[in-house]
Write a protein that holds these residues in place. Structure first.
Motif, PDB file in Angstrom:
ATOM      1  N   VAL A  12       0.852  -1.189   0.000  1.00  0.00           N
ATOM      2  CA  VAL A  12       0.000   0.000   0.000  1.00  0.00           C
ATOM      3  C   VAL A  12       0.885   1.236   0.000  1.00  0.00           C
ATOM      4  N   GLN A  13       0.404   2.296  -0.590  1.00  0.00           N
ATOM      5  CA  GLN A  13       1.153   3.543  -0.613  1.00  0.00           C
ATOM      6  C   GLN A  13       1.040   4.273   0.721  1.00  0.00           C
ATOM      7  N   PRO A  14       2.013   5.091   1.041  1.00  0.00           N
ATOM      8  CA  PRO A  14       1.906   5.900   2.263  1.00  0.00           C
ATOM      9  C   PRO A  14       0.608   6.697   2.285  1.00  0.00           C
ATOM     10  N   GLY A  15      -0.012   6.703   3.450  1.00  0.00           N
ATOM     11  CA  GLY A  15      -1.300   7.361   3.591  1.00  0.00           C
ATOM     12  C   GLY A  15      -2.480   6.451   3.329  1.00  0.00           C
ATOM     13  N   GLY A  16      -2.215   5.262   2.834  1.00  0.00           N
ATOM     14  CA  GLY A  16      -3.276   4.323   2.517  1.00  0.00           C
ATOM     15  C   GLY A  16      -3.751   3.531   3.717  1.00  0.00           C
ATOM     16  N   ASP A  62       1.556   3.200  21.281  1.00  0.00           N
ATOM     17  CA  ASP A  62       1.554   4.625  20.932  1.00  0.00           C
ATOM     18  C   ASP A  62       1.621   4.819  19.415  1.00  0.00           C
ATOM     19  N   SER A  63       2.343   3.944  18.745  1.00  0.00           N
ATOM     20  CA  SER A  63       2.503   4.078  17.293  1.00  0.00           C
ATOM     21  C   SER A  63       1.191   3.825  16.548  1.00  0.00           C
ATOM     22  N   ALA A  64       0.240   3.177  17.205  1.00  0.00           N
ATOM     23  CA  ALA A  64      -1.023   2.819  16.554  1.00  0.00           C
ATOM     24  C   ALA A  64      -2.186   3.723  16.951  1.00  0.00           C
ATOM     25  N   LYS A  65      -2.046   4.421  18.033  1.00  0.00           N
ATOM     26  CA  LYS A  65      -3.149   5.243  18.531  1.00  0.00           C
ATOM     27  C   LYS A  65      -3.572   6.285  17.508  1.00  0.00           C
ATOM     28  N   GLY A  66      -4.877   6.369  17.303  1.00  0.00           N
ATOM     29  CA  GLY A  66      -5.419   7.352  16.380  1.00  0.00           C
ATOM     30  C   GLY A  66      -5.407   6.927  14.921  1.00  0.00           C
ATOM     31  N   TYR A  80     -10.364  -8.091  13.647  1.00  0.00           N
ATOM     32  CA  TYR A  80      -9.875  -7.226  12.582  1.00  0.00           C
ATOM     33  C   TYR A  80      -8.931  -6.158  13.144  1.00  0.00           C
ATOM     34  N   LEU A  81      -8.037  -5.717  12.287  1.00  0.00           N
ATOM     35  CA  LEU A  81      -7.209  -4.557  12.594  1.00  0.00           C
ATOM     36  C   LEU A  81      -7.295  -3.617  11.401  1.00  0.00           C
ATOM     37  N   GLN A  82      -8.037  -2.551  11.562  1.00  0.00           N
ATOM     38  CA  GLN A  82      -8.139  -1.532  10.529  1.00  0.00           C
ATOM     39  C   GLN A  82      -6.972  -0.572  10.699  1.00  0.00           C
ATOM     40  N   MET A  83      -6.189  -0.412   9.654  1.00  0.00           N
ATOM     41  CA  MET A  83      -5.007   0.427   9.723  1.00  0.00           C
ATOM     42  C   MET A  83      -5.140   1.553   8.697  1.00  0.00           C
ATOM     43  N   ASN A  84      -5.131   2.775   9.186  1.00  0.00           N
ATOM     44  CA  ASN A  84      -5.247   3.950   8.325  1.00  0.00           C
ATOM     45  C   ASN A  84      -3.987   4.803   8.419  1.00  0.00           C
ATOM     46  N   SER A  85      -3.845   5.712   7.479  1.00  0.00           N
ATOM     47  CA  SER A  85      -2.710   6.649   7.466  1.00  0.00           C
ATOM     48  C   SER A  85      -1.381   5.909   7.619  1.00  0.00           C
ATOM     49  N   LEU A  86      -1.225   4.873   6.855  1.00  0.00           N
ATOM     50  CA  LEU A  86      -0.027   4.040   6.962  1.00  0.00           C
ATOM     51  C   LEU A  86       1.208   4.782   6.486  1.00  0.00           C
ATOM     52  N   THR A  87       2.317   4.490   7.144  1.00  0.00           N
ATOM     53  CA  THR A  87       3.605   5.075   6.787  1.00  0.00           C
ATOM     54  C   THR A  87       4.602   3.944   6.541  1.00  0.00           C
ATOM     55  N   PRO A  88       5.732   4.245   5.916  1.00  0.00           N
ATOM     56  CA  PRO A  88       6.745   3.191   5.703  1.00  0.00           C
ATOM     57  C   PRO A  88       7.190   2.528   7.006  1.00  0.00           C
ATOM     58  N   TRP A 118      -0.440 -18.550  17.987  1.00  0.00           N
ATOM     59  CA  TRP A 118       0.037 -17.495  17.097  1.00  0.00           C
ATOM     60  C   TRP A 118      -0.251 -17.892  15.658  1.00  0.00           C
ATOM     61  N   GLY A 119      -0.576 -16.884  14.855  1.00  0.00           N
ATOM     62  CA  GLY A 119      -0.713 -17.117  13.436  1.00  0.00           C
ATOM     63  C   GLY A 119       0.644 -17.086  12.751  1.00  0.00           C
ATOM     64  N   GLN A 120       0.636 -17.316  11.451  1.00  0.00           N
ATOM     65  CA  GLN A 120       1.872 -17.358  10.670  1.00  0.00           C
ATOM     66  C   GLN A 120       2.294 -15.983  10.185  1.00  0.00           C
ATOM     67  N   GLY A 121       1.410 -15.027  10.267  1.00  0.00           N
ATOM     68  CA  GLY A 121       1.763 -13.674   9.889  1.00  0.00           C
ATOM     69  C   GLY A 121       1.329 -13.301   8.488  1.00  0.00           C
ATOM     70  N   THR A 122       1.137 -12.014   8.290  1.00  0.00           N
ATOM     71  CA  THR A 122       0.832 -11.472   6.970  1.00  0.00           C
ATOM     72  C   THR A 122       1.691 -10.234   6.751  1.00  0.00           C
ATOM     73  N   GLN A 123       2.270 -10.133   5.562  1.00  0.00           N
ATOM     74  CA  GLN A 123       3.213  -9.049   5.273  1.00  0.00           C
ATOM     75  C   GLN A 123       2.455  -7.773   4.915  1.00  0.00           C
ATOM     76  N   VAL A 124       2.862  -6.695   5.533  1.00  0.00           N
ATOM     77  CA  VAL A 124       2.367  -5.359   5.189  1.00  0.00           C
ATOM     78  C   VAL A 124       3.561  -4.531   4.745  1.00  0.00           C
ATOM     79  N   THR A 125       3.471  -4.004   3.542  1.00  0.00           N
ATOM     80  CA  THR A 125       4.542  -3.170   3.004  1.00  0.00           C
ATOM     81  C   THR A 125       3.947  -1.832   2.598  1.00  0.00           C
ATOM     82  N   VAL A 126       4.497  -0.776   3.159  1.00  0.00           N
ATOM     83  CA  VAL A 126       4.042   0.581   2.847  1.00  0.00           C
ATOM     84  C   VAL A 126       5.162   1.266   2.079  1.00  0.00           C
ATOM     85  N   SER A 127       4.894   1.518   0.824  1.00  0.00           N
ATOM     86  CA  SER A 127       5.930   2.080  -0.029  1.00  0.00           C
ATOM     87  C   SER A 127       5.295   2.757  -1.232  1.00  0.00           C
ATOM     88  N   SER A 128       5.965   3.798  -1.701  1.00  0.00           N
ATOM     89  CA  SER A 128       5.504   4.456  -2.913  1.00  0.00           C
ATOM     90  C   SER A 128       6.207   3.895  -4.134  1.00  0.00           C
TER      91      SER A 128
END
Length: 128
Positions: A12-16, A62-66, A80-88, A118-128
Motif C-alpha cells: 500500500v502507498q503511504p497514507g493508505g 503509541d505508534s497505533a493510537k489514532g 480485525y485490525l483496521q489500519m489507516n494513514s499508513l507510513t513506511p 500465534w498465526g503465521q503472519g501477513t506481510q504489510v509493506t508501505v511504499s511508494s
C-alpha cells in the motif's frame, strides 16, 4: 487442527489503509483476548493492539493510537485490525495471537508469553 490465520496484508502507498483479519480455525475465539503484533526486519516483535474477550476493552501501542482500530466479530470468529494513514514505518509482518488474558492492559497485552496461539503472519509493506 487449531490455527490462527491472518489475511489482508499487501502493498500500500503511504497514507493508505489496510484491514487485517485474524480468523480462528478449529476453535472459538470467544474466550480469548486477541493481540496484534508486528515484526519489522532486524527488529524485535512488538505489540500493536489487543482486544478483550468481550470486546469492551482495547489497548493500542503509541505508534497505533489514532490510526489503527481493533474490533472483533465473534459470529465470524474473526478479529480485525483496521489500519489507516499508513507510513513506511508500519512495514512489517503482522501476527495475531490468542490468549486467556483476564485483564487487558498495555503491559499484559503486549507480553508475548501471555499468548497460547500465534498465526503465521501477513506481510504489510508501505511504499511508494
Amino acid at each position: 487442527q487449531l490455527q490462527l490465520v491472518e489475511s489482508g496484508g499487501g502493498l500500500v502507498q503511504p497514507g493508505g489503509s489496510l484491514r487485517l483479519s485474524c480468523e480462528g480455525l478449529g476453535f472459538t475465539l470467544d474466550y480469548s483476548a486477541i493481540g496484534w503484533f508486528r515484526q519489522a526486519p532486524g527488529k524485535e516483535r512488538e505489540g500493536v493492539s489487543c482486544i478483550s474477550q468481550s470486546g469492551d476493552r482495547t489497548v493500542y501501542a503509541d505508534s497505533a493510537k489514532g490510526r489503527f482500530t481493533i474490533s472483533r466479530d465473534n459470529a465470524k470468529n474473526t478479529v480485525y485490525l483496521q489500519m489507516n494513514s499508513l507510513t513506511p514505518e508500519d512495514t512489517a509482518v503482522y501476527y495475531c495471537a490468542a490468549g486467556a488474558l483476564a485483564v487487558v492492559t498495555p503491559t499484559l497485552a503486549f507480553t508475548h508469553s501471555h499468548y497460547d496461539f500465534w498465526g503465521q503472519g501477513t506481510q504489510v509493506t508501505v511504499s511508494s
